[in-house]
Design a protein around this motif. Sequence first.
Motif, PDB file in Angstrom:
ATOM      1  N   ALA A  72      41.619  48.339  45.438  1.00 32.07           N
ATOM      2  CA  ALA A  72      41.049  46.921  44.784  1.00 32.07           C
ATOM      3  C   ALA A  72      39.506  46.996  45.126  1.00 32.07           C
ATOM      4  CB  ALA A  72      41.833  45.906  45.011  1.00 32.07           C
ATOM      5  N   THR A 103      40.884  48.363  37.607  1.00 28.51           N
ATOM      6  CA  THR A 103      40.919  47.990  39.230  1.00 28.51           C
ATOM      7  C   THR A 103      40.844  46.559  39.431  1.00 28.51           C
ATOM      8  OG1 THR A 103      40.062  50.169  39.763  1.00 28.51           O
ATOM      9  CG2 THR A 103      40.012  48.491  41.491  1.00 28.51           C
ATOM     10  N   THR A 104      41.739  45.774  40.259  1.00 29.16           N
ATOM     11  CA  THR A 104      41.416  44.573  40.633  1.00 29.16           C
ATOM     12  C   THR A 104      40.178  44.164  41.249  1.00 29.16           C
ATOM     13  OG1 THR A 104      43.957  44.013  40.442  1.00 29.16           O
ATOM     14  CG2 THR A 104      42.648  42.647  41.656  1.00 29.16           C
ATOM     15  N   PHE A 120      38.532  41.228  43.610  1.00 32.81           N
ATOM     16  CA  PHE A 120      38.701  40.396  44.359  1.00 32.81           C
ATOM     17  C   PHE A 120      37.404  39.689  44.622  1.00 32.81           C
ATOM     18  CE2 PHE A 120      42.424  42.364  46.174  1.00 32.81           C
ATOM     19  CZ  PHE A 120      43.395  41.434  45.838  1.00 32.81           C
ATOM     20  N   GLU A 133      33.412  40.141  35.071  1.00 33.63           N
ATOM     21  CA  GLU A 133      34.090  40.044  34.001  1.00 33.63           C
ATOM     22  C   GLU A 133      33.285  40.645  32.663  1.00 33.63           C
ATOM     23  OE1 GLU A 133      35.394  36.232  33.675  1.00 33.63           O
ATOM     24  OE2 GLU A 133      37.154  36.250  34.915  1.00 33.63           O
ATOM     25  N   ARG A 193      38.972  43.936  33.921  1.00 32.37           N
ATOM     26  CA  ARG A 193      40.178  43.151  33.316  1.00 32.37           C
ATOM     27  C   ARG A 193      40.715  42.139  34.088  1.00 32.37           C
ATOM     28  NH1 ARG A 193      38.083  46.546  30.494  1.00 32.37           N
ATOM     29  NH2 ARG A 193      39.054  47.991  28.968  1.00 32.37           N
ATOM     30  N   THR A 194      40.776  42.359  35.536  1.00 27.46           N
ATOM     31  CA  THR A 194      41.562  41.568  36.466  1.00 27.46           C
ATOM     32  C   THR A 194      40.654  41.198  37.450  1.00 27.46           C
ATOM     33  OG1 THR A 194      43.492  42.482  35.762  1.00 27.46           O
ATOM     34  CG2 THR A 194      43.490  41.318  37.662  1.00 27.46           C
ATOM     35  N   VAL A 195      40.107  39.972  37.446  1.00 24.87           N
ATOM     36  CA  VAL A 195      39.146  39.473  38.454  1.00 24.87           C
ATOM     37  C   VAL A 195      39.989  38.062  39.089  1.00 24.87           C
ATOM     38  CG1 VAL A 195      36.812  38.338  39.020  1.00 24.87           C
ATOM     39  CG2 VAL A 195      37.263  40.189  37.145  1.00 24.87           C
ATOM     40  N   LEU A 196      40.091  38.221  40.341  1.00 26.98           N
ATOM     41  CA  LEU A 196      40.605  37.210  41.196  1.00 26.98           C
ATOM     42  C   LEU A 196      39.704  36.319  42.011  1.00 26.98           C
ATOM     43  CD1 LEU A 196      44.051  38.781  41.872  1.00 26.98           C
ATOM     44  CD2 LEU A 196      43.688  37.433  39.982  1.00 26.98           C
ATOM     45  N   HIS A 211      47.561  37.481  49.175  1.00 35.50           N
ATOM     46  CA  HIS A 211      48.101  38.407  48.132  1.00 35.50           C
ATOM     47  C   HIS A 211      48.821  39.586  48.798  1.00 35.50           C
ATOM     48  CE1 HIS A 211      47.428  41.581  45.177  1.00 35.50           C
ATOM     49  NE2 HIS A 211      47.491  40.739  44.286  1.00 35.50           N
TER      50      HIS A 211
END
Length: 241
Positions: free
Chosen positions: A51, A76-77, A79, A90, A95-98, A114
Motif C-alpha cells: 500500500a 493500490t490502496t 492511506f 482521488e 480507486r481506494t483512498v482511506l 487495519h
Amino acid sequence: MRVLVLRPEPAATRTARKLVALGHETVLLSLSKPEHDIDAVKAALAERHSAIAITSAEVARLFGTIGDDLDRHLLTTIFSVGQASAHAAEEAGFRTVLTPGGDGKDLAEMIVAHCRDFGMPAEPILYLAGLPRARSFETRLTEAGIPFRTVEAYRMVPIIPRRTATETALLRPVPDAVLFYSRESARAFFELPPLAEIPERFLSTLMLCMSANVAKAVPQRFAALTVVASSPNEESLLDLL
C-alpha cells in the motif's frame, strides 16, 4: 480581518480564495517552496509494496507529474492523512483512498487497526514522505511492528522574501491574524526582521495554528493570542477567524 497566509504556492492562492469568500482581506507571504524528487518516487513505486501512505497533499499532487508510469499503481490502496490529501489522491486516479481525517498519529492508528483486522501485509507499506516532517507516524508503525519503507518524495526549501515584500505584508498595516500550517513556517515567521526587531508591534495579532505541535514554535510572549484549531485541517483553522 487582514489575514496573513504563509503557505507555499499553489496552496496559498487556494487558501486566499477561501478567505476572500469569507470577507477577509488576504496577504500572501510564502516562506518555503516544494522541490519534488520524481525519480525517487518512480523508483520507489517500481519496488514491491502492499500500500502507499501519504501525510501531505504535496505528495498527492506530485502523482499528477508521474504520467503513464502511475497507471499500474492506481488499484493500490492509499492511506492518506486528511481530506485534502485524500481528494488529491482521488483526483490522481487512485480507486481506494482511506483516511482518518486527522494527523499523522491518527493515520498510523488507522493502519494499525487495519492490520489488526486484515493481517500484516506481506510487502512493506510505501511511505512517500516530505522533509522536514514529524516522526510520529513512522514511530507508531515501528512500535506496532508494521513493515514500511520511507522514501522522501519532496523537501521544503526556505524562501527568504525581500525586505520590502516582508514590510508590506507585515507592517502596512500589521495583520489581524496569521495562519500557521506548519511548525517550520511558524519558526521562519518569527525570524523575519519586523518580528525580530520590534516584536511588540504584533502583540495584538492572532496567531492561529493548525495543531498543538505547530503552536510550540510560537514564542511565549505571544501565548495569550495563540489559538489552536480543534482538528488539524484547514476548515478548523479558518473557523478560528
